[in-house]
Design an enzyme around this catalytic site. Structure first.
Site, mmCIF file in Angstrom:
data_model
loop_
_atom_site.group_PDB
_atom_site.id
_atom_site.type_symbol
_atom_site.label_atom_id
_atom_site.label_comp_id
_atom_site.label_asym_id
_atom_site.label_seq_id
_atom_site.Cartn_x
_atom_site.Cartn_y
_atom_site.Cartn_z
ATOM 1 N N ASP A 175 0.786 -1.237 0.000
ATOM 2 C CA ASP A 175 0.000 0.000 0.000
ATOM 3 C C ASP A 175 0.822 1.294 0.000
ATOM 4 O OD1 ASP A 175 -1.898 -1.962 0.298
ATOM 5 O OD2 ASP A 175 -2.488 -1.411 2.331
ATOM 6 N N LYS A 226 -7.288 -4.004 -2.926
ATOM 7 C CA LYS A 226 -7.926 -4.637 -1.774
ATOM 8 C C LYS A 226 -8.681 -3.605 -0.949
ATOM 9 C CE LYS A 226 -3.817 -4.378 1.271
ATOM 10 N NZ LYS A 226 -4.325 -3.582 2.371
ATOM 11 N N CYS A 286 -1.913 -2.560 8.197
ATOM 12 C CA CYS A 286 -1.824 -3.514 7.090
ATOM 13 C C CYS A 286 -0.569 -4.384 7.163
ATOM 14 C CB CYS A 286 -1.890 -2.774 5.757
ATOM 15 S SG CYS A 286 -3.461 -1.906 5.503
#
Length: 271
Positions: free
Chosen positions: A92, A153, A186
């Site tokens: 990310d 996602k 994450c």
């Protein structure tokens, strides 16, 4: 596919389960961990009645039918790395995070060193983007053109069905080199999911951050307690080549020749 009954043993606990013939050692290890909720189990021993002793499993598959007995052994991995058994996870690193994440430009610069090296050494790359419609694509500073998987996602962990399928298909992979944002969300949840599946996880601390230094550093503490190796880019790159005579050593040396930027890993005192 036929199955057999198996008595799983760990410490003073024992549970009987049914296992399919042909179950891999990794799947059996995961079953032991989940059965006894002990993520540090890393070795399996099988009871050999003909020898009247426990022996470490070395076969690729559990193949004998009938009543079997397996024991999980707690043994912390020493964290060896090899290009042939590694995969890089980039988590990310997106445009909208740039102004919010501490030391974003610096961790991106370090992360790109990992990406360049992974491409030179033929190490597969997995990249995720958290809700890119709102948070943007991966920053252009990172060269992800060789990614084996590029996955959008919404869940925090990178372990989406597509990525789980990719890892399952690459049975030789043992170590995941993970970096990105945010360390306490994450990255941490991805590491947890990987460790419970039996992978060694190496967190590139100087390529991983959060919006606050408190969240970042506490995440590193938590990750260590989970069994992850919290390390640096240069450490991992030199573990991969291992020898100055490695055919790619000089190319990797050029990547690390210039000292990396200050990524805020050392907490500064106000005293």
């Amino acid at each position: 596919m036929s199955s057999f009954k198996c008595l799983l043993v760990f410490d003073n606990q024992a549970k009987c389960v049914e296992i399919s013939e042909g179950t891999t050692n990794r799947s059996l290890l995961q079953l032991l961990r989940s059965t006894f909720q002990n993520q540090s189990i890393s070795l399996i021993q099988q009871w050999r009645s003909d020898w009247n002793s426990w022996v470490e499993i070395s076969e690729d598959h559990v193949a004998n039918e009938g009543m079997q007995k397996y024991k999980g052994i707690s043994c912390k991995s020493v964290g060896n790395l090899s290009p042939s058994t590694s995969v890089v996870f980039c988590c990310d690193m997106q445009e909208r995070f740039k102004p919010a994440i501490k030391y974003f430009a610096e961790i991106a610069e370090v992360g790109n060193r990992v990406l360049k090296t992974s491409e030179k050494l033929g190490i597969p790359l997995v990249v995720t983007e958290q809700y890119p419609k709102g948070l943007g694509k991966t920053v252009e500073e990172l060269d992800i053109g060789h990614a084996a998987v590029l996955e959008e996602k919404t869940k925090f962990s990178m372990m989406t069905p597509k990525i789980v399928e990719f890892l399952t298909s690459q049975v030789h992979l043992q170590s995941v080199v993970l970096f990105g944002v945010e360390a306490h969300v994450c990255v941490q949840q991805t590491a947890h999911d990987l460790i419970t599946r039996g992978y060694d996880v190496h967190i590139i601390a100087d390529a991983t951050s959060s919006r606050t230094q408190a969240d970042r550093h506490l995440a590193f503490e938590r990750l260590r307690s989970l069994g992850a190796f919290v390390t640096t880019c240069e450490t991992v790159l030199l573990q991969w080549v291992a020898d100055k005579n490695h055919p790619k050593f000089k190319e990797i040396q050029q990547i690390i020749k210039i000292s990396p930027p200050d990524t805020g890993l050392i907490m500064k005192s106000n005293i």
